[in-house]
Motif scaffolding. Structure first.
Motif, PDB file in Angstrom:
ATOM      1  N   SER A  88       1.035  -1.364  -0.344  1.00  0.00           N
ATOM      2  CA  SER A  88       0.225   0.208   0.589  1.00  0.00           C
ATOM      3  C   SER A  88       0.781   0.895   0.309  1.00  0.00           C
ATOM      4  CB  SER A  88      -0.726   0.667   1.466  1.00  0.00           C
ATOM      5  OG  SER A  88      -1.595  -1.365   1.307  1.00  0.00           O
ATOM      6  N   ALA A  89       1.541   1.400   0.549  1.00  0.00           N
ATOM      7  CA  ALA A  89       2.728   2.472   0.540  1.00  0.00           C
ATOM      8  C   ALA A  89       3.755   2.506  -0.538  1.00  0.00           C
ATOM      9  CB  ALA A  89       3.559   2.335   2.045  1.00  0.00           C
ATOM     10  N   GLY A  90       4.181   1.554  -1.265  1.00  0.00           N
ATOM     11  CA  GLY A  90       4.537   1.545  -2.951  1.00  0.00           C
ATOM     12  C   GLY A  90       3.322   2.380  -3.771  1.00  0.00           C
ATOM     13  N   ALA A  91       2.231   1.755  -3.501  1.00  0.00           N
ATOM     14  CA  ALA A  91       1.439   2.055  -4.636  1.00  0.00           C
ATOM     15  C   ALA A  91       0.974   3.426  -4.500  1.00  0.00           C
ATOM     16  CB  ALA A  91      -0.093   1.272  -4.566  1.00  0.00           C
ATOM     17  N   GLY A  92       1.144   4.019  -2.880  1.00  0.00           N
ATOM     18  CA  GLY A  92       0.573   5.166  -2.800  1.00  0.00           C
ATOM     19  C   GLY A  92       1.459   6.408  -2.931  1.00  0.00           C
ATOM     20  N   THR A  93       2.764   5.887  -2.557  1.00  0.00           N
ATOM     21  CA  THR A  93       3.735   6.827  -3.024  1.00  0.00           C
ATOM     22  C   THR A  93       4.046   7.003  -4.550  1.00  0.00           C
ATOM     23  OG1 THR A  93       5.017   6.220  -1.112  1.00  0.00           O
ATOM     24  CG2 THR A  93       6.287   7.063  -2.606  1.00  0.00           C
ATOM     25  N   LEU A  94       3.822   5.753  -5.103  1.00  0.00           N
ATOM     26  CA  LEU A  94       3.841   5.693  -6.974  1.00  0.00           C
ATOM     27  C   LEU A  94       2.864   6.665  -7.220  1.00  0.00           C
ATOM     28  CD1 LEU A  94       5.820   4.864  -9.398  1.00  0.00           C
ATOM     29  CD2 LEU A  94       3.641   2.728  -9.272  1.00  0.00           C
ATOM     30  N   VAL A  95       1.769   7.375  -6.893  1.00  0.00           N
ATOM     31  CA  VAL A  95       0.285   7.857  -7.542  1.00  0.00           C
ATOM     32  C   VAL A  95       0.869   8.968  -7.406  1.00  0.00           C
ATOM     33  CG1 VAL A  95      -1.929   8.236  -6.725  1.00  0.00           C
ATOM     34  CG2 VAL A  95      -1.236   5.962  -7.082  1.00  0.00           C
ATOM     35  N   SER A  96       1.246   9.442  -5.675  1.00  0.00           N
ATOM     36  CA  SER A  96       2.138  11.136  -5.531  1.00  0.00           C
ATOM     37  C   SER A  96       2.427  11.419  -6.467  1.00  0.00           C
ATOM     38  CB  SER A  96       1.671  11.403  -4.355  1.00  0.00           C
ATOM     39  OG  SER A  96       0.568  11.135  -3.038  1.00  0.00           O
ATOM     40  N   GLY A  97       4.128  10.594  -6.789  1.00  0.00           N
ATOM     41  CA  GLY A  97       5.025  10.711  -7.167  1.00  0.00           C
ATOM     42  C   GLY A  97       4.824  11.024  -8.300  1.00  0.00           C
ATOM     43  N   ALA A  98       4.153  10.506  -9.000  1.00  0.00           N
ATOM     44  CA  ALA A  98       3.574  11.063 -10.653  1.00  0.00           C
ATOM     45  C   ALA A  98       3.667  11.582 -10.306  1.00  0.00           C
ATOM     46  CB  ALA A  98       2.535   9.670 -11.413  1.00  0.00           C
ATOM     47  N   ALA A  99       2.225  12.237 -10.173  1.00  0.00           N
ATOM     48  CA  ALA A  99       1.318  13.755  -9.940  1.00  0.00           C
ATOM     49  C   ALA A  99       2.304  15.133  -9.625  1.00  0.00           C
ATOM     50  CB  ALA A  99       0.004  13.726  -8.775  1.00  0.00           C
TER      51      ALA A  99
END
Length: 238
Positions: free
Chosen positions: A133-144
Motif C-alpha cells: 500500500s505504501a509503495g502504491a500510494g507513493t507512486l501515485v503521488s510521485g507521478a502527480a
C-alpha cells in the motif's frame, strides 16, 4: 524519448553534490522507522505506521526528492542557459521533456517508493500488506508531482521558488485547512491510496480509482504541457 538525454540526465542527477540530499532523506525515513520499531515494546499498530509513512514519506520526503530531481534536470538548465544547446538541436521538444521526466520518475521509484516499502516492512512487516500500500500510494503521488513540477519548471522564471510555494501553500497548508482541496492534492491522493489499500481510516477518502487516475492525468498532462511550452520557447527567451 531520447536515450542520450536519459543517460545524460542520470549522469547529471547522480553526479552532483545534491545527490546527497536525494539519498539522505530516504535513509532518514528508514532510520526513523527503525527507531520507532526499536523504541516500542509492543507491536506497532498498522494505523500508526501508516500515519507515519503518509506524513513523513508522502508528505515530506517525496515532494522534496521530486523537487530536487526536477530542479537538477529541468529548472537548472533554464537558469544557467544550458537549455539553449537542446533548443538548437533537431530533437523533439516533447521528447526532451519526456526523457527528463522519465529520469525524475525513475529517481522517485528508486529513492522514495522502494524506501517507503522498506520502511513499512521495518515497522510492521507484511501485516495488512502495508508495504504494498505504501509503495502504491507513493507512486501515485510521485507521478502527480513529476507532472506538476515539470509544468512549473518550464512555465515559471523562478521555478524552484514556484515549486516550493506550491508545495508549502497548496499541499501542506490549504489542503489541511479546506477538506475539499484534498480532491486536488497530490499528497492526499497518495495518502488515500495507502490507507484504503491497507484498510485504514482516513479523514477524507478520495476513491482509489480517482487518485490513481488523477496521478496519471497530472503526469501525462504535465509532461505534454511542458513539452508544448518548450517547443514554443525561443533562444531569446532563455
Amino acid at each position: 524519448m531520447n536515450a542520450p538525454i536519459i543517460k545524460l540526465g542520470l549522469r547529471s542527477l547522480f553526479g552532483r553534490p545534491r545527490v546527497i540530499a536525494l539519498l539522505a532523506l530516504p535513509l532518514l525515513l528508514i532510520a526513523v522507522s527503525g527507531l520507532r520499531h526499536v523504541a516500542s515494546s509492543d507491536p506497532i499498530d498498522t494505523a500508526e505506521a501508516g500515519d507515519l509513512l503518509g506524513t513523513l514519506g508522502i508528505g515530506i520526503v517525496l515532494p522534496i526528492v521530486t523537487l530536487v530531481a526536477t530542479s537538477t534536470l529541468i529548472s537548472s538548465e533554464f537558469d544557467d542557459g544550458s537549455i539553449i544547446y537542446l533548443l538548437t538541436k533537431p530533437v523533439s521538444r516533447l521528447g526532451v521533456v519526456m526523457s527528463k521526466a522519465s529520469v525524475v520518475l525513475l529517481a522517485v521509484v528508486g529513492l522514495v517508493v522502494l524506501p517507503m516499502m522498506i520502511a513499512a516492512l521495518v515497522l510492521v512487516g507484511t501485516r495488512d500488506n502495508l508495504w504494498l500500500s505504501a509503495g502504491a500510494g507513493t507512486l501515485v503521488s510521485g507521478a502527480a508531482y513529476v507532472g506538476i513540477f515539470a509544468v512549473l519548471a518550464t512555465f515559471l522564471k523562478r521555478s524552484i521558488v514556484g515549486c516550493l510555494l506550491y508545495w508549502l501553500l497548496w499541499e501542506l497548508t490549504l489542503s489541511g485547512l479546506i477538506p475539499a482541496i484534498k480532491w486536488t492534492s497530490a499528497q492526499a491522493w497518495g495518502a488515500s491510496v495507502l490507507t484504503q489499500l491497507a484498510d485504514l481510516e482516513f479523514a477524507l477518502k478520495v476513491p482509489t480509482w480517482f487518485a490513481a487516475l488523477a496521478g496519471v492525468v497530472c503526469l501525462v498532462g504535465g509532461v505534454f504541457a511542458a513539452g508544448r511550452r518548450l517547443a514554443s520557447t525561443t533562444i531569446s527567451e532563455v
